[in-house]
Design an enzyme around this catalytic site. Structure first.
Site, PDB file in Angstrom:
ATOM      1  N   TYR A 144       2.783  -3.179  -9.488  1.00 44.20           N
ATOM      2  CA  TYR A 144       2.550  -2.273  -8.359  1.00 44.20           C
ATOM      3  C   TYR A 144       1.069  -1.935  -8.298  1.00 44.20           C
ATOM      4  O   TYR A 144       0.489  -1.557  -9.323  1.00 44.20           O
ATOM      5  CB  TYR A 144       3.379  -0.999  -8.532  1.00 44.20           C
ATOM      6  CG  TYR A 144       3.192   0.032  -7.440  1.00 44.20           C
ATOM      7  CD1 TYR A 144       2.561   1.247  -7.697  1.00 44.20           C
ATOM      8  CD2 TYR A 144       3.657  -0.194  -6.141  1.00 44.20           C
ATOM      9  CE1 TYR A 144       2.395   2.199  -6.707  1.00 44.20           C
ATOM     10  CE2 TYR A 144       3.493   0.751  -5.139  1.00 44.20           C
ATOM     11  CZ  TYR A 144       2.859   1.948  -5.424  1.00 44.20           C
ATOM     12  OH  TYR A 144       2.697   2.886  -4.433  1.00 44.20           O
ATOM     13  N   ASP A 239      -6.028  -4.494 -12.634  1.00 43.73           N
ATOM     14  CA  ASP A 239      -5.685  -3.186 -12.075  1.00 43.73           C
ATOM     15  C   ASP A 239      -5.407  -2.241 -13.250  1.00 43.73           C
ATOM     16  O   ASP A 239      -4.309  -2.244 -13.805  1.00 43.73           O
ATOM     17  CB  ASP A 239      -4.468  -3.299 -11.144  1.00 43.73           C
ATOM     18  CG  ASP A 239      -4.078  -1.935 -10.604  1.00 43.73           C
ATOM     19  OD1 ASP A 239      -3.124  -1.878  -9.783  1.00 43.73           O
ATOM     20  OD2 ASP A 239      -4.693  -0.929 -11.005  1.00 43.73           O
ATOM     21  N   LYS A 267      -6.093   7.827 -11.675  1.00 44.65           N
ATOM     22  CA  LYS A 267      -5.393   8.705 -12.636  1.00 44.65           C
ATOM     23  C   LYS A 267      -6.359   9.406 -13.606  1.00 44.65           C
ATOM     24  O   LYS A 267      -6.986  10.398 -13.262  1.00 44.65           O
ATOM     25  CB  LYS A 267      -4.319   7.903 -13.366  1.00 44.65           C
ATOM     26  CG  LYS A 267      -3.256   7.324 -12.395  1.00 44.65           C
ATOM     27  CD  LYS A 267      -2.200   6.520 -13.108  1.00 44.65           C
ATOM     28  CE  LYS A 267      -1.337   5.742 -12.150  1.00 44.65           C
ATOM     29  NZ  LYS A 267      -0.282   6.553 -11.514  1.00 44.65           N
TER      30      LYS A 267
END
Ligand code: KE4
Length: 431
Positions: A144, A239, A267
């Site tokens: 994702y 990623d 994050k």
């Protein structure tokens, strides 16, 4: 456990917000039941709208590596807020955070701040396409990278959990430029390259999959990806929105000693405030406007509150690298305890863990990719989730998510989690 206030809030929320939440996975659709509305959090603990306390294994999906409301972060944000919340002009704070990250990650010469992981990954593939003048990208089933159109093709995380592997609204035109490979399967990658010579701009992956549950790369896989990208002139994008500054100070690149061409972050670099970033070597990043023709922009990019929060957290991590050792020891303790709890009652399970990223799958097979993850017993996970929730332990509300430990978790918290798993296993065995 009384959760009436959460139930009332959820009723209200559904009148004004699609599904009553601002991000699908929070709606508990994958585990059933009513989502809990949180009031506050501190250290390893969440407190819901009814005052119930939980040991938190979500940590805002990754940012809270040192626990919620980490004092240096709170202080920094308070101080920044007093000077206004945004200027729409450059500030010293964004220079300091860019300097800090490029100092910690040697192959990131330049970095651009954005406001989410999605923006970071969307921008990174645009850079790769602009730089190579090629159109196609390779991504991996179950991985994702946010909700950018190019990625919602058999995405993991929310999309996978909701059973809609490719989202409506993504055009055929977009989907045709996204090729899908299987994680930990170099053959599927090579065959895509050979079938699409000179047309693949980028290969993007989670170096440690975290959005299909935690799935580590098998030995040699990342090295194989690196050499295939070199062979075919394709930009390799790691990623690291989830793994960056989590699995080590230098992220998965440092852990596996592999250098990607572009890296995306999110994050932890915002410590819970909205920050994403993409960076890499100078020749690639210099194509980004205004130094080059590839356009990308953002009103609140480099926001002073978010930069202050990220600076406070990353400075702490850089000055205290022992955190990663302590976190690894705690996560190992949890992993061993969970094995004992399930083994005591013969409950089939597999645990994948790298550092403080861990997932429990109910299966007796290895979980090495999206296919094997989807074969695991999600009904047993649902029961496990609710059993632990009732015992005051809040797991990610999906079998296809990584759990996140923080260094605020104590061994007592971990033992409570292990004990709750033990009572779950006993109950399951005798049900
Ligand atoms: P955001 O746009 O949600 O900030 O980041 C997207 C993203 C990109 N890349 C990776 C590796 C990610 O893990 C994410 C977001 N992670 C999920 C957690 N599974 C976000 C949780 C959610 O969607 O609410």
């Amino acid at each position: 456990m009384n959760t009436l206030n959460s139930a009332a809030l959820f009723e209200r929320a559904q009148q004004f917000i699609p599904g009553g939440v601002n991000s699908p996975v929070r709606a508990f659709k994958a585990v059933g039941g009513t989502p809990l509305f949180m009031e506050k959090a501190e250290g390893a603990y969440l407190f819901d709208a009814d005052g119930n306390q939980y040991i938190d294994y979500i940590g805002s999906w990754g940012p809270m590596l040192l626990g919620h409301a980490f004092p240096p972060v709170i202080e920094a944000v308070k101080k920044a807020a007093e000077k206004s919340t945004s200027f729409g002009a450059p500030t010293k704070l964004e220079v300091e955070l860019a300097e800090l990250i490029t100092d910690i990650v040697p192959n990131v010469d330049k970095i651009r701040m954005v406001n989410s992981g999605t923006e970071a990954t969307m921008s990174a593939i645009r850079v790769a396409r602009g730089f190579t003048k090629r159109d196609k990208i390779i991504k991996f089933e179950g991985h994702y990278h946010g909700h950018g159109d190019s990625f919602l093709i058999k995405a993991g995380s929310g999309a996978l959990t909701l059973g809609t592997p490719s989202s409506p609204g993504v055009t055929a035109g977009t989907a045709k430029d996204t090729l899908l490979a299987k994680f930990n399967n170099l053959e599927t990658v090579r065959s895509l390259f050979e079938a699409n010579p000179d047309s693949i701009a980028a290969l993007i992956l989670e170096p440690i999959a975290g959005n299909v549950g935690c799935i580590p790369p098998q030995p040699g896989f990342l090295e194989g990806i690196r050499s295939l990208c070199d062979e075919f002139g394709t930009v390799l994008i790691f990623d690291e929105v989830m793994t960056g500054f989590r699995v080590s100070l230098g992220g998965a690149q440092q852990l596996f000693n592999i250098k990607a061409d572009l890296v995306t972050y999110g994050k932890i670099i915002g410590a819970g405030l909205p920050v994403g970033a993409y960076g890499g070597r100078e020749e690639l990043m210099n194509v980004v406007a205004p130094s080059g023709p590839v356009y990308q922009a953002g009103t609140l990019s480099g926001n002073p509150l978010a930069m202050s929060a990220g600076l406070a957290l990353l400075t702490e991590l850089k000055n205290n690298p022992m955190v990663y050792y302590e976190l690894d020891q705690k996560s190992w303790h949890l992993e061993q305890g969970l094995h004992k709890a399930f083994d005591a009652y013969g409950i089939e399970h597999t645990i994948n863990r790298i550092g403080s990223m861990i997932s429990v799958f109910f299966t007796n097979e290895a979980v090495i990719d999206a296919d094997s993850a989807q074969k695991t017993n999600v009904d047993t996970f649902k029961t496990y989730f609710h059993h632990l929730l009732n015992e005051g332990v809040y797991l990610p509300p999906s079998a296809f998510e990584s759990w996140f430990l923080s260094n605020a978790h104590t061994y007592e918290d971990l033992d409570k989690t292990i004990y709750a798993s033990h009572t779950f296993a006993a109950k399951l065995k005798h049900s």
